[in-house]
Design an enzyme around this catalytic site. Sequence first.
Site, PDB file in Angstrom:
ATOM      1  N   LYS A 123       8.127   3.647  -3.409  1.00 51.04           N
ATOM      2  CA  LYS A 123       6.724   3.267  -3.181  1.00 51.04           C
ATOM      3  C   LYS A 123       6.078   2.776  -4.485  1.00 51.04           C
ATOM      4  O   LYS A 123       6.623   3.032  -5.572  1.00 51.04           O
ATOM      5  CB  LYS A 123       5.961   4.474  -2.636  1.00 51.04           C
ATOM      6  N   TYR A 151     -12.579  -2.521 -31.985  1.00 47.65           N
ATOM      7  CA  TYR A 151     -13.829  -2.343 -31.242  1.00 47.65           C
ATOM      8  C   TYR A 151     -14.508  -1.030 -31.606  1.00 47.65           C
ATOM      9  O   TYR A 151     -13.850   0.004 -31.754  1.00 47.65           O
ATOM     10  CB  TYR A 151     -13.552  -2.347 -29.727  1.00 47.65           C
ATOM     11  N   ARG A 174      -3.013  18.082   2.137  1.00 47.58           N
ATOM     12  CA  ARG A 174      -3.280  16.654   2.039  1.00 47.58           C
ATOM     13  C   ARG A 174      -2.917  16.046   3.391  1.00 47.58           C
ATOM     14  O   ARG A 174      -3.786  15.797   4.205  1.00 47.58           O
ATOM     15  CB  ARG A 174      -2.497  16.029   0.875  1.00 47.58           C
ATOM     16  N   MET A 222      -7.652  -5.333 -24.792  1.00 46.11           N
ATOM     17  CA  MET A 222      -7.009  -5.830 -23.577  1.00 46.11           C
ATOM     18  C   MET A 222      -5.617  -6.408 -23.861  1.00 46.11           C
ATOM     19  O   MET A 222      -4.664  -6.147 -23.132  1.00 46.11           O
ATOM     20  CB  MET A 222      -7.890  -6.908 -22.929  1.00 46.11           C
TER      21      MET A 222
HETATM   22  C1  LIG Z   1       6.105  10.238  -4.023  1.00 47.38           C
HETATM   23  C2  LIG Z   1       6.675  11.305  -3.166  1.00 47.38           C
HETATM   24  C3  LIG Z   1       7.801  12.034  -3.569  1.00 47.38           C
HETATM   25  C4  LIG Z   1       8.430  11.891  -4.925  1.00 47.38           C
HETATM   26  O1  LIG Z   1       7.747  12.644  -5.885  1.00 47.38           O
HETATM   27  P1  LIG Z   1       8.259  12.738  -7.395  1.00 47.38           P
HETATM   28  O2  LIG Z   1       7.406  13.760  -8.014  1.00 47.38           O
HETATM   29  O3  LIG Z   1       8.048  11.382  -7.989  1.00 47.38           O
HETATM   30  O4  LIG Z   1       9.694  13.090  -7.327  1.00 47.38           O
HETATM   31  C5  LIG Z   1       8.345  12.913  -2.658  1.00 47.38           C
HETATM   32  N1  LIG Z   1       7.792  13.094  -1.442  1.00 47.38           N
HETATM   33  C6  LIG Z   1       6.687  12.435  -1.031  1.00 47.38           C
HETATM   34  C7  LIG Z   1       6.119  12.685   0.311  1.00 47.38           C
HETATM   35  C8  LIG Z   1       6.092  11.524  -1.892  1.00 47.38           C
HETATM   36  O5  LIG Z   1       4.997  10.876  -1.493  1.00 47.38           O
END
Ligand SMILES: *Cc1c(COP(=O)(O)O)cnc(C)c1O
Length: 383
Positions: free
Chosen positions: A35, A280, A155, A328
Amino acid sequence: MTRAAQAQINLHALRHNLQRVREAAPQCRIMAMVKANAYGHGMVRVARALAPGRMPQCGGRREERKRRVPQEPPGTSVDALGVSSIDEAMMLRDAGIAAAITLLEGFFEPAELMLIQQHNLDVVIHHPAQLAILEATPLATPITVWLKVDSGMHRLGFAADQVPQVWQRLTACHSVRPPVRLMTHLASADDLASPQTPQQLACFNAATAEINAERSIANSAAILGWPQTHDGWVRPGIMLYGASPFINGTAMAHDLKPVMTLTSQLIAINHYKKGDAIGYAASWVCPHDMPVGVVALGYGDGYPRHAVSGTPVLVNGKRVPLIGRVSMDMLSVDLSGQPHAHIGDAVTLWGEGLPVEEIARYASTIPYQLLCGVTPRVKFIEI
Ligand SMILES: *Cc1c(COP(=O)(O)O)cnc(C)c1O
């Protein structure tokens, strides 16, 4: 000349880290998390390296899509890829990736179910609204479903006491390909002292005790630190990319190798006097006469603007401190320790030789955010 800012992506390191997952959880199947553009590393390139089976022809019939063309020996490929949306999944299918793909948040509206069916995607079902859509939408080809249990992270997921009933409804649903699988996510696995992980494990096990199904609990931190969570499938993310998932952890402690090395060059070296202010807001003042290097990389490339003065930067492989505000397109470094540095010399911001975990601490963030945040103008190079 084009901009010098580059992200070198080391696919050998990626495969090495996958091997570390296999060593840590040898009994388990692997859903690799790709992802968010594979945590900033390039989703298609990472998917091709981790799940090399390719579709014979893009756009072929469904039967053809499902048939894999093995290109590497067995054991090199993960069992599934995890993405957060159908857009990400479609990028993988469009690139010819044949591997199983799981939508970690499932679908958000009924129309997506047609694409899910057509492209053979697996879904996480975490909410009654999704269950209702699934029950109201007959599919010619049933889809593979993970039932998400909220074991305490609060969540996504069904509460523990709803799980047996939701399981029944999913199993009875004609649009679902049995058997339904079970998943939960850990909130505090990165903290080995936290009591939350054993609590979540107990909750998940109690909620699913009567159900005989494939299950998945562990993220990277649990793969490396909580062997009691190695049940069925594991879901590594950050460890594949070579960063430690633990608070104050190091990749080296777990024999992980950084996949991304962010580099650039010195584009100026100037000599300033004691009392001259740098950058800056004049936030940093030279304590003595000194050479200051300007690096062609800034927050427009994804380097954290909140990295404080003193954050290490490698110039020709040696550490020098960042000074003043990150701009930047540029940042400044104190070259007092490197009087012989030249314009054009190599600079590393994180990666090989400079752990991203360390930079994250100086910027009050986590490696995940730094890796995800590299911007598209940075040139990505595979090595
Ligand atoms: C992103 C994610 C993971 C992986 O988590 P890491 O800490 O990067 O290993 C596992 N399970 C779900 C549901 C996730 O969204």
